[in-house]
Write a protein that holds these residues in place. Sequence first.
Motif, PDB file in Angstrom:
ATOM      1  N   ASN A 142       0.828  -1.297   0.058  1.00 39.34           N
ATOM      2  CA  ASN A 142       0.078   0.034  -0.316  1.00 39.34           C
ATOM      3  C   ASN A 142       0.891   1.225  -0.163  1.00 39.34           C
ATOM      4  OD1 ASN A 142      -2.793  -0.960   0.073  1.00 39.34           O
ATOM      5  ND2 ASN A 142      -1.680  -2.031   1.980  1.00 39.34           N
ATOM      6  N   THR A 143       2.172   1.093  -0.122  1.00 42.08           N
ATOM      7  CA  THR A 143       2.852   2.260  -0.281  1.00 42.08           C
ATOM      8  C   THR A 143       3.145   2.649  -1.355  1.00 42.08           C
ATOM      9  OG1 THR A 143       4.290   1.509   1.692  1.00 42.08           O
ATOM     10  CG2 THR A 143       5.432   2.924   0.335  1.00 42.08           C
ATOM     11  N   PRO A 144       3.296   4.009  -1.714  1.00 41.38           N
ATOM     12  CA  PRO A 144       3.384   4.629  -3.176  1.00 41.38           C
ATOM     13  C   PRO A 144       4.762   4.241  -3.969  1.00 41.38           C
ATOM     14  CG  PRO A 144       2.611   6.374  -1.699  1.00 41.38           C
ATOM     15  CD  PRO A 144       2.722   5.279  -0.764  1.00 41.38           C
ATOM     16  N   LYS A 145       4.929   4.190  -5.089  1.00 36.29           N
ATOM     17  CA  LYS A 145       6.067   3.557  -5.685  1.00 36.29           C
ATOM     18  C   LYS A 145       7.043   4.565  -5.410  1.00 36.29           C
ATOM     19  CE  LYS A 145       4.350   0.906  -9.406  1.00 36.29           C
ATOM     20  NZ  LYS A 145       4.458   0.483 -10.768  1.00 36.29           N
ATOM     21  N   ILE A 146       6.814   5.868  -5.499  1.00 37.31           N
ATOM     22  CA  ILE A 146       7.855   6.983  -5.202  1.00 37.31           C
ATOM     23  C   ILE A 146       8.886   6.638  -3.676  1.00 37.31           C
ATOM     24  CG2 ILE A 146       6.351   8.625  -3.735  1.00 37.31           C
ATOM     25  CD1 ILE A 146       7.591  10.898  -5.507  1.00 37.31           C
ATOM     26  N   LEU A 147       8.119   6.135  -2.837  1.00 36.73           N
ATOM     27  CA  LEU A 147       8.662   5.970  -1.630  1.00 36.73           C
ATOM     28  C   LEU A 147       9.690   4.714  -1.395  1.00 36.73           C
ATOM     29  CD1 LEU A 147       6.018   6.303   0.932  1.00 36.73           C
ATOM     30  CD2 LEU A 147       7.886   7.988   0.566  1.00 36.73           C
ATOM     31  N   LYS A 148       9.851   4.041  -2.702  1.00 34.21           N
ATOM     32  CA  LYS A 148      10.741   2.984  -3.006  1.00 34.21           C
ATOM     33  C   LYS A 148      10.810   1.667  -1.852  1.00 34.21           C
ATOM     34  CE  LYS A 148      13.130   5.771  -6.053  1.00 34.21           C
ATOM     35  NZ  LYS A 148      14.548   6.503  -6.299  1.00 34.21           N
ATOM     36  N   TYR A 149       9.619   1.429  -1.669  1.00 37.70           N
ATOM     37  CA  TYR A 149       9.663   0.379  -0.442  1.00 37.70           C
ATOM     38  C   TYR A 149       8.616  -0.598  -0.900  1.00 37.70           C
ATOM     39  CZ  TYR A 149       9.397  -1.646   4.472  1.00 37.70           C
ATOM     40  OH  TYR A 149       9.287  -2.277   5.422  1.00 37.70           O
ATOM     41  N   LYS A 150       9.445  -1.392  -1.704  1.00 37.05           N
ATOM     42  CA  LYS A 150       8.498  -2.524  -2.335  1.00 37.05           C
ATOM     43  C   LYS A 150       9.601  -3.621  -2.545  1.00 37.05           C
ATOM     44  CE  LYS A 150       4.867   0.077  -4.274  1.00 37.05           C
ATOM     45  NZ  LYS A 150       3.646  -0.381  -3.515  1.00 37.05           N
ATOM     46  N   ASP A 151      10.760  -3.795  -2.072  1.00 35.16           N
ATOM     47  CA  ASP A 151      11.979  -4.628  -2.444  1.00 35.16           C
ATOM     48  C   ASP A 151      11.665  -5.928  -2.064  1.00 35.16           C
ATOM     49  OD1 ASP A 151      12.956  -2.080  -3.058  1.00 35.16           O
ATOM     50  OD2 ASP A 151      14.763  -2.383  -1.900  1.00 35.16           O
ATOM     51  N   ALA A 152      11.073  -6.100  -0.971  1.00 36.91           N
ATOM     52  CA  ALA A 152      10.617  -7.436  -0.174  1.00 36.91           C
ATOM     53  C   ALA A 152       9.376  -8.124  -0.405  1.00 36.91           C
ATOM     54  CB  ALA A 152      11.012  -7.327   1.151  1.00 36.91           C
ATOM     55  N   ILE A 153       8.536  -7.410  -1.376  1.00 37.04           N
ATOM     56  CA  ILE A 153       7.119  -7.912  -1.501  1.00 37.04           C
ATOM     57  C   ILE A 153       7.300  -9.442  -1.986  1.00 37.04           C
ATOM     58  CG2 ILE A 153       5.079  -8.020  -3.173  1.00 37.04           C
ATOM     59  CD1 ILE A 153       5.522  -4.871  -2.990  1.00 37.04           C
TER      60      ILE A 153
END
Length: 165
Positions: free
Chosen positions: A110-121
């Motif tokens: 649920n974090t926007p891509k701009i925050l770049k917190y999607k590495d461990a999905i």
Amino acid sequence: MKYLLIGCLLLVTNVQTLELKTVREAYKKAAQNQELVDAFFKTMQSVSKTDSAALIAYKGAAIALKARNAKTLKDKKDGFIEGVSLIEYAIETEPNTIEPRFIRLGIQENTPKILKYKDAIEVDKQFILKQYQYITSSNLKNHIKDFILQSTVFTDEEKQTITAK
């Protein structure tokens, strides 16, 4: 004396389980309703790094959720970083515990891509799918199952494997 000690330990364990059950429900409601975030945030204020990894991760989630309502962009970013740091700390402390990974996955999704917190999905998703069958708490199992069934990260096939278990 021995029986008194065992009774006290069982009572403490039941209180902690009940407490975690309440925290899970508060998190679920806060994640779906921004008006409930403040109450969840206040509930988690007493949690410290000496508590269980699950509680630490929930505190991190509360901070990250609260950051969405911050007035300035700096406050949003700072709150998000603080919350995520606690979630990462919880996972680092207990890497084989499913609940902090489940929380991280929910935040990442649920974090926007701009925050770049999607590495461990993908890593968290696979961890949850592998470990789901070993969850002993029916409350936690149902909590995670509900998340998976509404999540966009999991495929229909993966959702079916969870409902079959």
